[in-house]
Design an enzyme around this catalytic site. Structure first.
Site, PDB file in Angstrom:
ATOM      1  CE1 TYR A 106      -1.833  -4.380  11.932  1.00  0.00           C
ATOM      2  CE2 TYR A 106      -4.025  -5.265  11.585  1.00  0.00           C
ATOM      3  CZ  TYR A 106      -2.960  -4.515  11.136  1.00  0.00           C
ATOM      4  OH  TYR A 106      -3.008  -3.900   9.913  1.00  0.00           O
ATOM      5  CB  THR A 163       0.078  -6.264   0.933  1.00  0.00           C
ATOM      6  OG1 THR A 163      -0.480  -6.515   2.236  1.00  0.00           O
ATOM      7  CG2 THR A 163      -0.664  -5.115   0.264  1.00  0.00           C
ATOM      8  CB  SER A 170      -6.460  -2.363   9.710  1.00  0.00           C
ATOM      9  OG  SER A 170      -7.003  -3.625   9.343  1.00  0.00           O
ATOM     10  CE  LYS A 201      -2.579  -0.854  11.589  1.00  0.00           C
ATOM     11  NZ  LYS A 201      -1.813   0.271  10.979  1.00  0.00           N
ATOM     12  CB  ILE A 214      -0.958  -0.011   1.203  1.00  0.00           C
ATOM     13  CG1 ILE A 214      -1.998  -1.128   1.047  1.00  0.00           C
ATOM     14  CG2 ILE A 214      -1.668   1.342   1.352  1.00  0.00           C
ATOM     15  CD1 ILE A 214      -2.869  -1.333   2.277  1.00  0.00           C
TER      16      ILE A 214
END
Length: 281
Positions: free
Chosen positions: A186, A221, A173, A190, A48
Site C-alpha cells: 500500500y 474513516t 496518502s 501511494k 473522504i
C-alpha cells in the site's frame, strides 16, 4: 513585488494580492464557485470521498459518485439529494474495465462531459510483511490504486478536453512519505501516485487540465481503522503530529474544492498533505 495574505474560511484557502495579480473569486461568496461544473468522484459513498462529494455539490457542482456496491451508492445519493444537492451515482469497481465504461456512460448520459475528476478509490487487502505479500495482493493493490486512475482518466479525458479546461485530483496518502511497516505494498502504491501526479501534470498542462494530489494523513474513516485504532501506533505518531487530533473527512474536502476552483488555476503537479503536520520540506 506584492505581499500575499492567506486565510481560511470554511476550510478553503484564499489568496489576496496586489492589483497586478488576477483576482478570480476572492470577492465572491464561495457558495456557487463551482456552479454548473461536473465532478466525478470514485470511492465516494463514505469517508473522504463522500465528504468531497458533499463539498463540491455544496459549492455548486453536479456530482457523480460511485463505489463497488449498489446499496452504498443508493444510500449516498439519497443522503446528498436529501440535502438538496445535485448528485447522481453508479456502481463502479475501478479495477474492472466494464465498470469504468459504465461510469463514463453515466457521466455522458446525465451531463455530456465533465470538468473535475477525483480518483479516491483505493484498497489495502494486506496488513503484514511486504515480502510475504502474494502476487494476487500485489496485482490488486497496483491495479486499483495506481493503474485504474490512469485508465479511467484516459477514458474521460476527451470529454474533459471538450470543456476547455479541467482539474484532476489523485488521492495518495501520507504513507507515501512516512511508510508504515505493516502496509508495504500500500505504501508503495501511494508513492507511485505522487509520480503519476507529476507525470500527468506535465502531459496534460498543454490541454488546460491541471493534475494535483491530495495526501491525507490519519483521517478517521473505516478504511484507516487499522492505524487510528492502534493505541500504541497513535501514541508514537503523536510525537511528530503537530495538531493533536485525528483528521476528519471534511478536513480533506475544502482543499479539493479549492483545487477545482478558479483560485487554483495556476497550480498543477502539487502534492498537498492534509495531515496536521508537515511531512517534508
Amino acid at each position: 513585488m506584492f505581499q500575499a495574505v492567506a486565510w481560511v474560511r470554511r476550510g478553503l484557502f484564499h489568496f489576496r494580492a496586489g492589483l497586478s495579480v488576477r483576482m478570480n473569486s476572492t470577492a465572491i461568496d464561495r457558495k456557487g464557485v463551482l456552479a454548473n461544473r461536473v465532478a466525478v468522484i470514485t470511492g465516494s459513498t463514505e469517508g473522504i470521498g463522500f465528504a468531497i462529494a458533499r463539498r463540491l455539490a455544496q459549492d455548486g457542482a453536479h456530482v457523480v459518485i460511485s463505489s463497488r456496491k449498489q446499496q452504498n451508492v443508493d444510500r449516498a445519493v439519497a443522503a446528498l439529494q436529501g440535502e438538496g444537492l445535485s448528485v447522481t451515482g453508479t456502481v463502479c469497481h475501478v479495477g474492472k474495465a466494464e465498470d469504468r465504461e459504465r461510469l463514463v456512460a453515466t457521466v455522458l448520459e446525465h451531463y455530456g462531459g465533465l470538468d473535475f475528476l477525483v480518483c479516491n478509490a483505493g484498497v489495502n487487502p494486506l496488513v503484514g510483511s511486504t515480502l510475504k505479500a502474494s502476487e494476487e495482493v500485489w496485482d490488486k493493490i497496483l491495479s486499483v490504486n495506481v493503474k485504474s486512475p490512469a485508465l479511467l482518466l484516459s477514458q474521460l479525458l476527451p470529454h474533459m478536453e471538450n470543456r476547455g479546461m479541467g482539474s484532476v485530483i489523485l488521492v495518495s496518502s501520507v504513507a507515501a512519505y512516512i511508510p508504515q511497516v505493516k502496509l508495504g505494498p500500500y505504501n508503495i502504491s501511494k508513492t507511485a501516485i505522487l509520480g503519476l501526479t507529476r507525470t500527468l501534470s506535465l502531459e496534460l498542462a498543454p490541454k488546460g487540465i491541471r493534475v494535483n494530489c491530495l495526501v491525507p494523513g490519519i483521517i478517521k474513516t473505516n478504511f484507516s481503522k487499522v492505524i487510528h485504532q492502534d493505541e500504541l501506533y497513535w501514541n508514537n505518531f503523536k510525537r511528530q503530529h503537530q495538531v493533536q487530533r485525528l483528521g476528519q473527512p471534511e478536513d480533506c474536502a475544502g482543499i479539493v474544492s479549492f483545487l477545482c476552483s478558479p483560485d487554483a488555476s495556476y497550480i498543477t503537479g502539487e502534492n498537498i498533505v492534509v495531515g496536521g503536520f508537515s511531512s517534508r520540506l
